[in-house]
Design a protein around this motif. Sequence first.
Motif, short mmCIF file in Angstrom:
data_model
loop_
_atom_site.label_atom_id
_atom_site.label_comp_id
_atom_site.label_asym_id
_atom_site.label_seq_id
_atom_site.Cartn_x
_atom_site.Cartn_y
_atom_site.Cartn_z
N SER A 105 0.78 -1.09 0.01
CA SER A 105 0.02 -0.01 -0.17
C SER A 105 0.93 1.21 0.13
CB SER A 105 -0.98 0.01 1.04
OG SER A 105 -1.94 -0.93 0.92
N TYR A 106 1.79 1.34 -1.00
CA TYR A 106 2.85 2.59 -1.06
C TYR A 106 2.02 3.66 -1.50
CZ TYR A 106 6.90 5.50 -2.56
OH TYR A 106 7.50 6.32 -2.33
N GLY A 107 2.20 4.82 -1.02
CA GLY A 107 1.75 6.09 -1.36
C GLY A 107 1.53 6.84 -0.25
N TRP A 108 1.40 8.43 -0.59
CA TRP A 108 1.20 9.20 0.39
C TRP A 108 0.04 9.41 1.02
CZ3 TRP A 108 4.01 14.26 0.54
CH2 TRP A 108 5.11 14.35 -0.06
N ALA A 109 -1.15 8.87 0.38
CA ALA A 109 -2.46 8.88 1.03
C ALA A 109 -3.00 10.46 1.38
CB ALA A 109 -2.75 7.65 2.25
N SER A 110 -4.05 10.25 2.01
CA SER A 110 -4.56 11.62 2.29
C SER A 110 -3.76 12.21 3.71
CB SER A 110 -5.97 11.76 2.54
OG SER A 110 -6.74 11.53 1.31
N ALA A 111 -3.84 13.47 3.51
CA ALA A 111 -3.24 14.18 4.71
C ALA A 111 -4.21 13.96 6.07
CB ALA A 111 -3.11 15.62 4.59
N GLY A 112 -3.54 13.86 7.19
CA GLY A 112 -4.22 13.43 8.22
C GLY A 112 -3.55 12.30 9.19
N ARG A 113 -3.41 12.47 10.39
CA ARG A 113 -2.41 11.65 11.00
C ARG A 113 -3.14 10.25 11.55
NH1 ARG A 113 2.61 11.75 10.91
NH2 ARG A 113 3.07 11.20 13.24
N PHE A 114 -4.44 10.30 11.54
CA PHE A 114 -4.99 9.04 12.03
C PHE A 114 -5.55 8.30 10.94
CE2 PHE A 114 -9.02 6.76 13.24
CZ PHE A 114 -8.76 5.79 14.07
N HIS A 115 -6.22 9.26 9.84
CA HIS A 115 -6.71 8.40 8.80
C HIS A 115 -5.84 8.32 7.65
CE1 HIS A 115 -10.82 7.97 10.21
NE2 HIS A 115 -11.09 9.32 10.62
N HIS A 116 -4.65 7.70 8.00
CA HIS A 116 -3.70 7.48 7.09
C HIS A 116 -3.53 6.15 6.42
CE1 HIS A 116 0.91 6.54 6.15
NE2 HIS A 116 0.59 7.47 5.32
N GLY A 117 -4.05 6.08 5.21
CA GLY A 117 -4.21 4.62 4.67
C GLY A 117 -3.41 3.42 5.01
N LEU A 118 -2.02 4.03 4.88
CA LEU A 118 -1.07 2.68 5.04
C LEU A 118 -1.11 2.17 6.41
CD1 LEU A 118 2.33 2.83 3.64
CD2 LEU A 118 2.22 2.62 5.90
N SER A 119 -1.26 3.16 7.31
CA SER A 119 -1.29 2.87 8.72
C SER A 119 -2.49 2.09 9.02
CB SER A 119 -1.21 4.22 9.84
OG SER A 119 -0.12 4.97 9.33
N GLN A 120 -3.56 2.41 8.62
CA GLN A 120 -4.90 1.45 8.62
C GLN A 120 -4.81 0.17 8.35
OE1 GLN A 120 -7.87 2.58 10.29
NE2 GLN A 120 -6.98 4.69 10.75
N VAL A 121 -4.31 0.18 6.97
CA VAL A 121 -4.23 -1.37 6.41
C VAL A 121 -3.27 -2.15 7.06
CG1 VAL A 121 -2.82 -0.66 4.43
CG2 VAL A 121 -4.36 -2.54 4.31
N HIS A 122 -2.09 -1.52 7.43
CA HIS A 122 -1.11 -2.45 8.01
C HIS A 122 -1.51 -2.76 9.48
CE1 HIS A 122 2.53 -0.88 5.14
NE2 HIS A 122 1.55 -1.56 4.62
N ARG A 123 -2.15 -1.94 10.08
CA ARG A 123 -2.66 -2.35 11.51
C ARG A 123 -3.73 -3.66 11.41
NH1 ARG A 123 -3.24 -0.30 16.95
NH2 ARG A 123 -5.27 -1.09 17.83
N PHE A 124 -4.66 -3.28 10.34
CA PHE A 124 -5.58 -4.39 10.27
C PHE A 124 -5.03 -5.74 9.96
CE2 PHE A 124 -8.82 -6.62 7.38
CZ PHE A 124 -9.73 -6.94 8.38
N LEU A 125 -4.18 -5.49 8.98
CA LEU A 125 -3.53 -6.88 8.46
C LEU A 125 -2.95 -7.38 9.48
CD1 LEU A 125 -2.40 -6.20 4.74
CD2 LEU A 125 -4.35 -7.36 5.59
N ASN A 126 -1.90 -6.80 10.37
CA ASN A 126 -1.32 -7.20 11.55
C ASN A 126 -2.06 -8.06 12.44
OD1 ASN A 126 1.12 -6.42 10.69
ND2 ASN A 126 1.25 -4.59 11.58
N SER A 127 -3.33 -7.43 12.63
CA SER A 127 -4.35 -8.06 13.45
C SER A 127 -4.82 -9.65 13.10
CB SER A 127 -5.47 -7.14 14.03
OG SER A 127 -6.36 -7.17 12.68
N LEU A 128 -4.65 -9.67 11.51
CA LEU A 128 -5.23 -10.73 11.24
C LEU A 128 -3.93 -12.03 11.13
CD1 LEU A 128 -7.14 -9.65 8.08
CD2 LEU A 128 -7.76 -10.46 10.37
N GLY A 129 -2.66 -11.59 11.28
CA GLY A 129 -1.57 -12.37 11.31
C GLY A 129 -0.64 -11.83 10.73
N GLY A 130 -0.55 -10.64 9.95
CA GLY A 130 0.76 -10.17 9.22
C GLY A 130 0.47 -10.02 7.62
N TYR A 131 1.41 -9.55 7.07
CA TYR A 131 1.57 -9.35 5.46
C TYR A 131 2.93 -9.41 5.12
CZ TYR A 131 2.56 -4.54 6.78
OH TYR A 131 3.05 -3.46 7.23
N VAL A 132 2.86 -9.67 3.82
CA VAL A 132 4.33 -9.29 3.02
C VAL A 132 4.52 -7.77 2.97
CG1 VAL A 132 5.76 -9.82 1.22
CG2 VAL A 132 4.50 -11.66 2.09
#
Length: 764
Positions: A105-132
């Motif tokens: 999920s490489y990219g700048w995404a939208s501005a904003g510290r909480f709704h940062h797309g990369l942080s959101q998807v990485h946290r979610f996938l980490n909760s499932l077991g991780g990701y490459v």
Amino acid sequence: MGRLHLTHFGVFEADSDGKTLRTRPWSGDPDPRPVIDNVASSQHHPARILRPAVRQGWLERGPGGAGRGDEPFVEVDWETALELLSDELCRVYKEHGSSAVYGGSYGWASAGRFHHGLSQVHRFLNSLGGYVSSVGDYSYGTSGALMPHVIGTGPADVMTNASTWETVAAHTELFISFGGMSEKNTAINPGGVSGHGTRSAVRTARARGCQFVDVTPIRDDTFAEADAEWIAPRPGSDAALMLALAFVLETEELVDQHFIEKYTTGYRRFIAYVLGETDGIPKTPEWASEITAVPAETIRNLAQRMGRSRTMINLSWSMQRQPHGEQPIWLGITLASMLGQVGLPGGGFQHGYGTVAYVGMAKRVSSTPSFPQRKNEEKGFIPAARIADLLLNPGATIPFNGSEVTFPRIELVYWVGGNPFHHHQDLARFRRAFQQPSTVVVHEQFWTSTARHADIVLPATMSIERDDYGAGRNDPRFFPMPALTEPAGEARDDYAIFAALEQKMSTKHEMLWSFSEGRTAFEWLEHLYADWSIHLAAKGIDVPKFTEFWEQDFIELPAENENQVLFSDFRTDPVANPLRTPSGKIEIFSEHVDSFGYEDCPGHAVWLPPQEWLGDPARKFPLHLISNQPKTRLHSQLDVGAESQRSKIQGREPVRLNPQDAKARGLVEGDIVRIFNDRGSCLAGLAISDALLENVAQIATGAWYDPDPNDPSFCRHGNPNVLTPDLPTSRLSQGTSAQHTLVEIEKWTGLLPALTVDAPPRFA
């Protein structure tokens, strides 16, 4: 005054009726940029994704890539989309494990510290077991691998701790920028920029007498206020020019030998190469002139001025986005070391003045709150720019930074907050790669190429449609960002999507921990802000309560040192403050890199000819195309916005060409032209400019990829990455060499094909 809102390219004041916006640049910005006009004009564009959609073939036949990018979509309700996605995630994790899920999920995404797309998807996938995952990036991935070997730290740390523009304006006598110091790039900043101050700093430095020298094939790739001297080498030949500068410094006794002995290691190995003692080729200005087409006397004169001035050597990010991109970066650091001014006010080197707005701003006492991603249990990773190789060659092994990386087989790609069909090269090949996984999931705001090449597409909110807060890197202001309008269509913020998925997944899949922890998005904002306040209080800094902050325009963030100078501590006492290199010093020759045995990146900086360049007498194509960053948008973000659209010529991305090159091809201003090589072709609108070196063409990246249905290597809109090779800079970094390629340009005489990027795809 309307409410303020922060974007990557500035702050605007907004008036809203709850559905639409009227915006104007913030009066507190001394140099606002027009890119900000793209926001409001894009919100309700026809290309906006309004409802969840599933590719028809995937919906009817099940997971599989056949038809991806060609078939129509079926719009579904949110419940159906989430049910399908949760089932597919469970299937992939159960049958294949976390090594089969790519969440770069490489990219700048939208501005904003909480709704940062990369942080959101990485946290979610980490909760499932991780990701490459991916390491490094497209922006400065090459120097990111090299610089820790040479100076013990990476580009991000070097830029965050850059000597401030105030010290440059006060002390620098000669400012040499390799690869430009672009006005357009200082319009943007990761996370946001509240005040564009680079122009003022350049103006102040020039008024004091600082001389600016711009070493680039593009004369206007700097601030007009710099009144810069232009030195225009052949693209890709900078390392040869820099070696000749080193030759003059050494042979005319302009090297600070005390600094070399005390603060560096390996100089004798390097200078033996420069003098021709190791290969029989002295790197004289005359030798470099044959390669670069820069007069030998110009090179000699520049070296002499460097040796007699307080000199700042600036290395644009663009310098390392080319074949053997490690070499000019290493050489820039080496030249600064030879001058002996590293750690002095106004001297030394930097990797990025004029590349983004924060470089030259003083480092803040603390970063601002962000959404924690937690631990990724999956150990598999790839260099960021090697995603096409990953998808096309499962099981293959590549060398990387002294080790090896083996590509796992990827079943599912989950992309949030980025557009790989902008960042990646050789898009026809990348399109084939994107058809390999069983499932591609995308959260997006617009029907970009990435969304059109997905199976499950979920509509995401823009920053103006959700509550958040934000601050740019090194920026002195922290902004509350309350939602300004309702979401378009049925769009949801990424957090809401993942929280809903969590509810469904929890009954089907054993999650490692809770993604949401039972909080709403706004409760997370309050929680993270409270923790941050405690952190600042420990430093003796008080900030207002969250409820007070939320009603303010912004709060000020103090700097650690308003007059910071890069590596000043190291210079003051290299024993007490060693660099994190094996020697603790600047490694002009690196035993560690040399031990890797890479011919394309040996133990010290060298000249290595690019695979494609104007110096090759056997070249097939006569023009060197430079695909640099756009002036009217951030990468490909909001390409449908008003400012980006104003730059188009008959709807196509403009390409610039020297008057002599245009005349030789019978081309005039405004023509639609075809740019082509053996990899692909694209249409563009011609702009003629004497600011380009002859035999050089320039087109911005970021026009949304609009492939011909029968030929994915032909882009009707002007995306240059159908032309650029997907080749790594070297085995050390495996970075992107996206900046350069050889092409030919001819007038388009056929019927002008219609564009599809400004409308939704087909729906079944």
